[in-house]
Motif scaffolding. Structure first.
Motif, mmCIF file in Angstrom:
data_model
loop_
_atom_site.group_PDB
_atom_site.id
_atom_site.type_symbol
_atom_site.label_atom_id
_atom_site.label_comp_id
_atom_site.label_asym_id
_atom_site.label_seq_id
_atom_site.Cartn_x
_atom_site.Cartn_y
_atom_site.Cartn_z
ATOM 1 N N ARG A 1 9.780 -64.665 -6.456
ATOM 2 C CA ARG A 1 9.591 -65.815 -7.354
ATOM 3 C C ARG A 1 9.967 -67.121 -6.690
ATOM 4 N N THR B 1 23.751 -73.153 -11.040
ATOM 5 C CA THR B 1 22.511 -72.583 -11.573
ATOM 6 C C THR B 1 22.213 -71.297 -10.820
ATOM 7 N N ARG B 2 21.907 -70.238 -11.570
ATOM 8 C CA ARG B 2 21.614 -68.953 -10.922
ATOM 9 C C ARG B 2 20.585 -68.190 -11.733
ATOM 10 N N ILE C 1 18.898 -64.995 -13.620
ATOM 11 C CA ILE C 1 19.290 -63.745 -14.288
ATOM 12 C C ILE C 1 18.028 -63.039 -14.768
ATOM 13 N N TYR C 2 18.149 -61.831 -15.214
ATOM 14 C CA TYR C 2 16.982 -61.044 -15.661
ATOM 15 C C TYR C 2 15.867 -61.113 -14.623
ATOM 16 N N GLU C 3 16.173 -60.737 -13.393
ATOM 17 C CA GLU C 3 15.175 -60.712 -12.313
ATOM 18 C C GLU C 3 14.467 -62.047 -12.183
ATOM 19 N N ALA C 4 15.214 -63.141 -12.339
ATOM 20 C CA ALA C 4 14.680 -64.497 -12.204
ATOM 21 C C ALA C 4 13.659 -64.839 -13.284
ATOM 22 N N LYS C 5 13.654 -64.068 -14.385
ATOM 23 C CA LYS C 5 12.820 -64.471 -15.511
ATOM 24 C C LYS C 5 13.477 -65.637 -16.247
ATOM 25 N N LEU C 6 14.796 -65.790 -16.070
ATOM 26 C CA LEU C 6 15.561 -66.882 -16.675
ATOM 27 C C LEU C 6 16.532 -67.440 -15.644
ATOM 28 N N PHE C 7 17.001 -68.667 -15.923
ATOM 29 C CA PHE C 7 18.106 -69.230 -15.142
ATOM 30 C C PHE C 7 19.226 -69.615 -16.098
ATOM 31 N N GLU C 8 20.460 -69.477 -15.639
ATOM 32 C CA GLU C 8 21.595 -69.921 -16.444
ATOM 33 C C GLU C 8 22.415 -70.916 -15.636
ATOM 34 N N LYS C 9 23.115 -71.799 -16.394
ATOM 35 C CA LYS C 9 24.127 -72.649 -15.772
ATOM 36 C C LYS C 9 25.471 -72.108 -16.192
ATOM 37 N N VAL C 10 26.338 -71.861 -15.205
ATOM 38 C CA VAL C 10 27.648 -71.294 -15.505
ATOM 39 C C VAL C 10 28.721 -72.067 -14.768
ATOM 40 N N THR D 1 27.502 -65.564 -8.290
ATOM 41 C CA THR D 1 26.629 -65.165 -7.173
ATOM 42 C C THR D 1 25.252 -65.820 -7.251
ATOM 43 N N ASP D 2 24.572 -65.848 -6.116
ATOM 44 C CA ASP D 2 23.156 -66.225 -6.022
ATOM 45 C C ASP D 2 22.856 -67.644 -6.492
#
Ligand SMILES: Cc1cc2nc3c(=O)[nH]c(=O)nc-3n(C[C@H](O)[C@H](O)[C@H](O)COP(=O)(O)OP(=O)(O)OC[C@H]3O[C@@H](n4cnc5c(N)ncnc54)[C@H](O)[C@@H]3O)c2cc1C
Ligand SMILES: Nc1ncnc2c1ncn2[C@@H]1O[C@H](COP(=O)(O)O)[C@@H](O)[C@H]1O
Lengths: 342, 257
Positions: free
Chosen positions: A297, A132-133, A135-144, A117-118
Motif C-alpha cells: 500500500r 501516525t501508524r 493498523i488493520y493491514e494499513a486499511k486504517l491509520f491511527e495517531k497515538v 511501532t511502524d
C-alpha cells in the motif's frame, strides 16, 4: 530535548532506516536545545559509530563487547535499559526491523513504558510525540501517543527522508557498559544472498505463481511434476531477478510463489510477509489478492504484468501490461539496459 | 511438555475496515482467530506430536465472543482452552496484554513452552511475545520457522531479514512463529464436535490476582488512508519489444527509477 537513535546493523552493515531516524531526530527543532545521540551495540563496531556521526549524530554511545556480537533480545534490552536509566532520554527512535521489535519491546517492560511501532509520521506536541501508524493491514491509520517517558518509536523504512552524509564528520564516541547476561545461544547463521534488502529497496520486482507458467519450457528429464514446476519457476524468477538487478532493485514474491517452494519466505511481500514502500513495484504474474496488496500500500507506483486483464492487481496499478511475463519481462530488461546505458 | 498457544480474535482479513466518527467499522465481517495465531496453534500441535505426553492449551484475552477463536484452536486439536475476560481489560496495549498473559501462564503453572503468532492483524505491532517473555523472565526465541526440542533444550531456526539463524535456549521458553512452520491444519470433524461441546473456563483479573494494567499508548485520532489514484493505463503494442520500449519510456519519464 535528548533524543537517542538506535542504529541497527547486521554484522556491521547498518540498516538505512537508522539514518532516516537520525534525520528525523535532527528535524525536531523548536525552542529547547536538542541533542541527538546515536546508540550502537555489537562487537568491533567503530565503523558503524563513525557512520552515525557522518549521518548527523552529535555523539555516539557504544556498547562494544564480544558478548554482543550476536544479537540477542535479552542482552540488547538489558544494555539499553541500563543506559536509559542513567541518561534519561526523552525519546528513542529505532528503525523497524526484526531485531528492534524484539529488544525495544523488552526494554519497554523494564522501563515501564511501551513501543509505538511502524511510524509513518511523527509530530512534536509540547513535550510528547504524536505518531501516525498503520493498523488493520494499513486499511486504517491511527495517531497515538505514549503517556510514559521515554517514548520508544520504531520507524517504518523509507517513510522519512534520508539525511545527507557528511564524510569525515567527527564527534565524541563514548564506550558504555554492555549487559551480557544471556538466556539464549546463537549457534549459527545461514545468510541468504538477498542482494538488495526489501526494506530499503527503492525498486522491487516481484514474481507470483505465474512465474512457473511457461508450458513451452522443457524441464530436464527425470523430474516429477512438482520438481518440474519448481524448475520452471526458477527460470521465471531468473527473468524477474535480471530485471531487478538491471534496475538496482530487490526481488519480491507472492505467498503462492513461496508456498510453491519457488523462493524463500524472506522474499515474501504481503500481510504475512514484508510490508514494503518502494518508489516502484513491478508485479509479474501476481493476481493481487488483498493480503498481497496489504504489503504494497505504501508503494509510490505499481506496475502489473499479467495475462489476465481482470486480475485485481490492475486496480492498484498505474501502468499495466496484459501479456505473458516470459515475453514481456526479458523485453523490459533489454529496453532498460539500452535506455539506461547498462 | 505443557504447551500454551496464545491467540487473539480479530476481524477477518477480507473485511472492509473504515474509520467512521472516530470509531472502527468492520462492517459485517466475521471475527476469526488471528491468522498468524493459526500458525502458533499449528506449531504447538507439532511439538505435542514430537514430545510424547505433551498437552496444548489455547489462551486468549478478549470478550466473551472470543470463545469462538478458542474453539477454532480446539477444533484444530488443542486439548483445552482458557479465556481471560474482564471489563477492565478493554483498553489493553501490548505491555498490558503481556502482563496479563504472564499472570495467566503463572496461574496455569508448570508451563514449558508458550507459542505466539508473529503479530496481530488489527494492532499489528508484533511486541507481545517479547514482552511476555520479559515479564516472565524467560528466554525468547523469536520468528521461528522450525522448532526442535531435545530434553530440556529447545532449538529454533529463526527467519530474519538476512537469512536464517539457529538459536537455542533452555525450557521454559517463549517462541513466536512465522509461516515457514507449516500450513495450519484444518479443523477435523471430530475436533469440531469436541469444540462445540467444550466448556471454556473464563478467568477474571481477580482470578489472576492482578489489577488492570494502565494503557501507556493512547489513540487520539483514527483516519482512513488517502484514496489511491486507481486509473491504470494499459500499455499495448505489436510486439513484446514495442510494449517494453513504451513502458520503459513511461517509467523513465515518471522519475521512479
Ligand atoms: C491469512 C492469509 C495471509 C496471507 N498472506 C499473504 C502474503 O503475505 N502475501 C501474499 O502474496 N499472499 C498472501 N496470502 C495469499 C493470497 O490470498 C493469495 O493466495 C496469493 O497472494 C496468491 O499469489 P499469486 O498472485 O502469486 O497467485 P495467483 O492468485 O494464483 O495468481 C497468479 C497470477 O499469475 C497470472 N499468470 C499466470 N501465468 C502467467 C504468465 N505466463 N504471464 C503473466 N501472468 C501470468 C495469472 O493470471 C494470475 O493472475 C494470504 C492469505 C491468507 C488467507
Ligand atoms: N488478546 C490476546 N490474547 C492472547 N494472545 C494475544 C493477544 N494479543 C496478542 N496476543 C499474542 O501476541 C502476538 C503478537 O501480538 P501483537 O504484539 O499485538 O502484534 C499475537 O500473534 C498473539 O499470539
Amino acid at each position: 530535548m535528548k533524543i537517542f537513535v538506535y542504529v541497527d546493523h547486521f554484522k556491521g552493515e547498518a540498516q538505512a532506516t537508522s539514518w532516516e531516524a537520525l534525520g528525523l531526530a535532527k528535524s525536531f527543532g523548536g525552542s529547547s536545545p536538542l541533542t541527538t545521540t546515536a546508540i550502537v551495540f555489537g562487537s568491533n563496531v567503530d565503523d558503524v559509530a563513525k557512520a552515525a556521526l557522518e549521518h548527523g549524530a552529535d555523539d555516539v554511545l557504544v556498547a562494544d563487547d564480544p558478548a554482543l556480537l550476536d544479537f540477542r533480545a535479552e542482552t540488547y534490552a538489558s544494555t539499553l535499559s541500563a543506559l536509559v536509566s542513567s541518561r534519561t532520554p526523552d525519546l528513542i527512535l529505532f528503525p523497524t526491523t526484526t531485531r528492534t521489535r524484539e529488544f525495544a519491546a523488552m526494554s519497554a517492560v523494564d522501563l515501564n513504558t511501551n513501543v509505538i511501532t511502524d511510524a509513518t509520521a511523527v509530530e512534536v506536541n509540547g513535550d510528547s510525540f504524536v505518531v501516525t501508524r498503520p493498523i488493520y493491514e494499513a486499511k486504517l491509520f491511527e495517531k497515538v501517543t505514549a503517556s510514559a517517558k521515554p517514548q520508544l518509536i520504531t520507524l517504518r523504512g523509507r517513510a522519512f527522508p534520508k539525511p545527507e552524509k557528511v564524510a569525515g564528520k567527527s564527534g565524541t564516541i563514548t564506550k558504555v557498559e554492555a549487559k551480557t547476561d544471556a538466556l539464549t545461544t546463537v549457534e549459527g547463521y545461514s545468510v541468504a544472498d538477498v542482494g538488495v534488502s526489501l526494506n530499503d529497496a527503492g525498486i522491487i520486482v516481484s514474481g507470483g505463481r505465474g512465474v512457473s507458467n511457461n508450458p513451452s519450457l522443457q524441464p530436464p528429464a527425470g523430474l516429477d511434476d512438482k520438481q518440474a514446476e519448481i524448475w520452471r519457476a526458477h527460470q521465471g524468477f531468473k527473468l524477474v531477478g535480471d530485471l531487478a538487478s538491471t534496475l538496482g532493485g530487490a526481488v519480491g514474491a507472492s505467498r503462492a510463489a513461496v508456498d510453491g517452494g519457488y523462493i524463500p519466505y524472506s522474499n515474501q511481500v504481503g500481510q504475512t510477509g514484508k510490508v514494503v514502500a518502494p518508489d516502484l513495484y513491478i508485479a509479474c504474474g501476481i493476481s493481487g489478492a488483498i493480503q498481497h496488496l496489504a504489503g504494497i500500500r505504501s508503494a509510490k507506483m505499481v506496475v502489473a504484468i499479467n495475462k489476465d486483464p481482470d486480475a485485481p492487481i490492475f486496480k492498484v496499478a498505474r501502468y499495466g501490461v496484459v501479456g505473458d511475463l516470459f515475453q514481456i519481462v526479458p523485453a523490459l530488461t533489454e529496453a532498460f539496459k539500452k535506455k539506461l546505458g547498462k | 511438555m505443557k504447551i500454551i498457544a496464545c491467540i487473539k480474535q480479530v476481524p477477518d482479513s477480507e473485511a472492509k475496515v473504515k474509520a467512521e466518527g472516530g470509531q472502527i467499522n468492520t462492517g459485517d465481517a466475521p471475527l476469526v482467530i488471528n491468522p498468524f495465531d493459526e500458525y502458533a496453534v499449528e506449531g504447538a500441535l507439532q511439538q505435542r506430536e514430537a514430545v510424547s505426553g505433551s498437552t496444548v492449551t489455547a489462551l486468549c484475552i478478549g470478550p466473551e465472543s472470543a470463545k469462538e477463536a478458542l474453539k477454532h484452536a480446539l477444533a484444530m486439536g488443542a486439548d483445552d482452552a482458557i479465556l481471560v475476560s474482564d471489563s477492565a481489560l478493554n483498553n489493553l496495549d501490548t505491555v498490558g496484554a503481556a502482563r496479563v498473559l504472564a499472570a495467566a501462564i503463572q496461574k496455569i503453572g508448570g508451563v514449558d513452552m508458550v507459542v505466539f503468532g508473529r503479530q496481530t492483524l488489527d494492532n499489528g505491532s508484533g511486541l507481545t511475545s517479547a514482552q511476555t517473555a520479559r515479564a516472565l523472565g524467560w528466554s525468547l526465541l523469536g520468528l521461528a520457522g522450525q522448532i526442535k526440542v531435545e530434553e530440556r533444550t529447545v532449538r529454533v531456526e529463526r527467519v530474519i531479514e538476512e537469512g536464517r539463524q539457529t538459536v537455542k535456549a533452555n525450557l521454559p521458553a517463549v517462541i513466536s512463529v512465522v509461516q515457514s512452520i507449516g500450513e495450519p491444519r484444518y479443523p477435523s470433524f471430530m475436533g469440531i464436535r469436541k469444540a462445540s461441546k467444550a466448556e471454556i473456563p473464563v478467568w477474571s483479573l481477580s482470578d489472576l490476582g492482578i489489577a488492570a494494567p494502565d494503557a501507556i499508548i493512547k489513540r487520539s485520532e483514527l483516519m482512513n488512508p488517502p484514496a489511491r489514484e486507481t486509473s491504470v493505463e494499459i500499455i499495448s503494442g505489436e510486439s513484446p519489444a514495442e510494449i517494453a520500449d513504451k513502458l520503459a519510456d513511461k517509467l523513465i519519464a515518471e522519475k521512479v527509477l
